[in-house]
Write a protein that holds these residues in place. Sequence first.
Motif, PDB file in Angstrom:
ATOM      1  N   ASP A   1       0.849  -1.179   0.000  1.00  0.00           N
ATOM      2  CA  ASP A   1       0.000   0.000   0.000  1.00  0.00           C
ATOM      3  C   ASP A   1       0.888   1.232   0.000  1.00  0.00           C
ATOM      4  OD1 ASP A   1      -2.313   1.480  -0.029  1.00  0.00           O
ATOM      5  OD2 ASP A   1      -3.226   0.434   1.660  1.00  0.00           O
ATOM      6  N   MET A   2       0.297   2.364  -0.325  1.00  0.00           N
ATOM      7  CA  MET A   2       1.011   3.633  -0.256  1.00  0.00           C
ATOM      8  C   MET A   2       0.717   4.304   1.085  1.00  0.00           C
ATOM      9  SD  MET A   2       2.627   3.780  -3.072  1.00  0.00           S
ATOM     10  CE  MET A   2       3.266   5.457  -2.845  1.00  0.00           C
ATOM     11  N   VAL A   3       1.693   5.031   1.593  1.00  0.00           N
ATOM     12  CA  VAL A   3       1.495   5.792   2.824  1.00  0.00           C
ATOM     13  C   VAL A   3       0.968   7.174   2.440  1.00  0.00           C
ATOM     14  CG1 VAL A   3       2.536   6.693   4.937  1.00  0.00           C
ATOM     15  CG2 VAL A   3       3.367   4.541   3.951  1.00  0.00           C
ATOM     16  N   PHE A   4      -0.335   7.363   2.586  1.00  0.00           N
ATOM     17  CA  PHE A   4      -0.960   8.644   2.298  1.00  0.00           C
ATOM     18  C   PHE A   4      -1.091   9.452   3.591  1.00  0.00           C
ATOM     19  CE2 PHE A   4      -2.819   6.092  -1.292  1.00  0.00           C
ATOM     20  CZ  PHE A   4      -2.140   6.767  -2.302  1.00  0.00           C
ATOM     21  N   PRO A   5      -1.310  10.781   3.487  1.00  0.00           N
ATOM     22  CA  PRO A   5      -1.401  11.607   4.704  1.00  0.00           C
ATOM     23  C   PRO A   5      -2.425  11.112   5.720  1.00  0.00           C
ATOM     24  CG  PRO A   5      -1.163  13.011   2.786  1.00  0.00           C
ATOM     25  CD  PRO A   5      -1.329  11.611   2.259  1.00  0.00           C
ATOM     26  N   GLY A   6      -3.539  10.536   5.258  1.00  0.00           N
ATOM     27  CA  GLY A   6      -4.556  10.059   6.184  1.00  0.00           C
ATOM     28  C   GLY A   6      -4.111   8.872   7.019  1.00  0.00           C
TER      29      GLY A   6
ATOM     30  N   GLY B   1       1.354   3.823  13.744  1.00  0.00           N
ATOM     31  CA  GLY B   1       1.625   2.458  14.170  1.00  0.00           C
ATOM     32  C   GLY B   1       0.423   1.543  14.071  1.00  0.00           C
ATOM     33  N   GLY B   2      -0.775   2.073  14.361  1.00  0.00           N
ATOM     34  CA  GLY B   2      -1.980   1.259  14.279  1.00  0.00           C
ATOM     35  C   GLY B   2      -2.275   0.813  12.862  1.00  0.00           C
ATOM     36  N   VAL B   3      -1.981   1.676  11.877  1.00  0.00           N
ATOM     37  CA  VAL B   3      -2.192   1.303  10.475  1.00  0.00           C
ATOM     38  C   VAL B   3      -1.191   0.217  10.076  1.00  0.00           C
ATOM     39  CG1 VAL B   3      -2.168   2.134   8.097  1.00  0.00           C
ATOM     40  CG2 VAL B   3      -3.148   3.559   9.902  1.00  0.00           C
ATOM     41  N   GLY B   4       0.054   0.359  10.538  1.00  0.00           N
ATOM     42  CA  GLY B   4       1.052  -0.669  10.259  1.00  0.00           C
ATOM     43  C   GLY B   4       0.650  -2.019  10.830  1.00  0.00           C
ATOM     44  N   LEU B   5       0.145  -2.016  12.059  1.00  0.00           N
ATOM     45  CA  LEU B   5      -0.318  -3.264  12.682  1.00  0.00           C
ATOM     46  C   LEU B   5      -1.512  -3.841  11.930  1.00  0.00           C
ATOM     47  CD1 LEU B   5      -0.021  -2.337  16.463  1.00  0.00           C
ATOM     48  CD2 LEU B   5       1.363  -4.017  15.212  1.00  0.00           C
TER      49      LEU B   5
ATOM     50  N   ASP C   1      -1.707  -7.554  10.460  1.00  0.00           N
ATOM     51  CA  ASP C   1      -2.777  -8.472  10.850  1.00  0.00           C
ATOM     52  C   ASP C   1      -3.511  -8.990   9.622  1.00  0.00           C
ATOM     53  OD1 ASP C   1      -4.490  -9.783  12.825  1.00  0.00           O
ATOM     54  OD2 ASP C   1      -6.009  -8.361  12.171  1.00  0.00           O
ATOM     55  N   LYS C   2      -3.740  -8.117   8.650  1.00  0.00           N
ATOM     56  CA  LYS C   2      -4.451  -8.529   7.443  1.00  0.00           C
ATOM     57  C   LYS C   2      -3.645  -9.550   6.650  1.00  0.00           C
ATOM     58  CE  LYS C   2      -6.489  -5.284   5.083  1.00  0.00           C
ATOM     59  NZ  LYS C   2      -6.688  -4.141   4.139  1.00  0.00           N
ATOM     60  N   VAL C   3      -2.343  -9.297   6.473  1.00  0.00           N
ATOM     61  CA  VAL C   3      -1.539 -10.229   5.686  1.00  0.00           C
ATOM     62  C   VAL C   3      -1.361 -11.550   6.435  1.00  0.00           C
ATOM     63  CG1 VAL C   3       0.822  -9.606   6.424  1.00  0.00           C
ATOM     64  CG2 VAL C   3       0.396 -10.275   4.059  1.00  0.00           C
ATOM     65  N   ALA C   4      -1.309 -11.498   7.774  1.00  0.00           N
ATOM     66  CA  ALA C   4      -1.238 -12.732   8.559  1.00  0.00           C
ATOM     67  C   ALA C   4      -2.521 -13.533   8.399  1.00  0.00           C
ATOM     68  CB  ALA C   4      -0.994 -12.410  10.031  1.00  0.00           C
ATOM     69  N   PHE C   5      -3.664 -12.836   8.422  1.00  0.00           N
ATOM     70  CA  PHE C   5      -4.945 -13.526   8.236  1.00  0.00           C
ATOM     71  C   PHE C   5      -5.019 -14.179   6.862  1.00  0.00           C
ATOM     72  CE2 PHE C   5      -9.081 -13.288   6.162  1.00  0.00           C
ATOM     73  CZ  PHE C   5      -9.787 -14.183   6.938  1.00  0.00           C
ATOM     74  N   LEU C   6      -4.645 -13.454   5.814  1.00  0.00           N
ATOM     75  CA  LEU C   6      -4.734 -14.006   4.463  1.00  0.00           C
ATOM     76  C   LEU C   6      -3.846 -15.231   4.311  1.00  0.00           C
ATOM     77  CD1 LEU C   6      -4.793 -10.706   2.380  1.00  0.00           C
ATOM     78  CD2 LEU C   6      -6.671 -12.316   2.668  1.00  0.00           C
ATOM     79  N   ALA C   7      -2.615 -15.153   4.834  1.00  0.00           N
ATOM     80  CA  ALA C   7      -1.708 -16.293   4.734  1.00  0.00           C
ATOM     81  C   ALA C   7      -2.252 -17.492   5.502  1.00  0.00           C
ATOM     82  CB  ALA C   7      -0.321 -15.904   5.250  1.00  0.00           C
ATOM     83  N   ALA C   8      -2.771 -17.254   6.717  1.00  0.00           N
ATOM     84  CA  ALA C   8      -3.268 -18.350   7.548  1.00  0.00           C
ATOM     85  C   ALA C   8      -4.558 -18.939   6.986  1.00  0.00           C
ATOM     86  CB  ALA C   8      -3.499 -17.857   8.975  1.00  0.00           C
TER      87      ALA C   8
ATOM     88  N   ALA D   1      12.081   1.243  12.301  1.00  0.00           N
ATOM     89  CA  ALA D   1      12.284   2.324  11.327  1.00  0.00           C
ATOM     90  C   ALA D   1      10.917   2.786  10.839  1.00  0.00           C
ATOM     91  CB  ALA D   1      13.144   1.847  10.160  1.00  0.00           C
ATOM     92  N   PRO D   2      10.798   4.059  10.428  1.00  0.00           N
ATOM     93  CA  PRO D   2       9.498   4.579   9.988  1.00  0.00           C
ATOM     94  C   PRO D   2       9.263   4.372   8.499  1.00  0.00           C
ATOM     95  CG  PRO D   2      11.072   6.367  10.084  1.00  0.00           C
ATOM     96  CD  PRO D   2      11.818   5.128  10.528  1.00  0.00           C
ATOM     97  N   ALA D   3       7.990   4.377   8.127  1.00  0.00           N
ATOM     98  CA  ALA D   3       7.584   4.476   6.723  1.00  0.00           C
ATOM     99  C   ALA D   3       6.982   5.865   6.556  1.00  0.00           C
ATOM    100  CB  ALA D   3       6.567   3.402   6.366  1.00  0.00           C
ATOM    101  N   ARG D   4       7.489   6.632   5.601  1.00  0.00           N
ATOM    102  CA  ARG D   4       7.120   8.043   5.472  1.00  0.00           C
ATOM    103  C   ARG D   4       6.021   8.247   4.429  1.00  0.00           C
ATOM    104  NH1 ARG D   4      12.756   7.764   5.426  1.00  0.00           N
ATOM    105  NH2 ARG D   4      13.719   8.422   7.398  1.00  0.00           N
TER     106      ARG D   4
END
Length: 245
Positions: free
Chosen positions: A5-10, A20-24, A28-35, A55-58
């Motif tokens: 995904d892209m990191v947009f201002p929102g 951090g909550g968006v990163g988590l 969680d979504k990719v873990a669910f899809l894989a499982a 490290a941050p994603a900007r």
Amino acid sequence: MTLIDMVFPGDANHHGTLFGGVGLAHLDKVAFLAAARHARRPTVTAGCERIDFAAPARIGEMAEATGRVARVGRTSMGVEVELWAEAPVSGERRLCTRGVFNMVAPREAGQGDLPPLAGHDAAEDGGWLRTAEMVFPAWTNHYGTLYGGDALKLMGKAAFICATRRARRVIVMAATNRIDFTCPIREGDMVEMASRPTRVGRTSVTVEVELWGEDLRTGERRRAAAAEFVMVAVDEGGRPTPIAA
């Protein structure tokens, strides 16, 4: 399993980095899809082991979440996850975090233990870049299937990421040559975007995108749509700029 995904201002905090909550949520979504793809039955998140953000994603960068089933018990799975940040133009990549999500797929009537581990698919296959998403109710129309506008958004994003990685320039969409919708994708399905560059001109990249739906319970896959996008590299003034060979 890969989600990009892209990191947009929102999605960013007051520091201009991915919240951090968006990163988590991505992890969680990719873990669910894989499982869920491994279990082929209803799967939920039971917990996660310690996750440190190193490290941050900007804003303006790509956030790539990957998940791989690394451990399988009778009804539980451990999914190793990583979150990477990638600068679109330079290609610089930073590992933001890694961890393990513990997922549970309870038995239903007549079901046995979970299947054992097998080989996992690579994110790139035969020149195709493959990324996944989940169809939630907010993306569906009144028929309970993926809304066409959201399908176009997913395909456009896939074309942008594919063209950016090929050109390593600022990329904009110039045209959509053709879009064909062949079958619906239902709420609760996994949707996979497969993209690859088919032609590179002086300033443009033509990208072929296929949209696939997958029933996570049965594994049934359907090619739901196909499209061709023309993406153009531009300079700071918005004018077309050459792409390196």
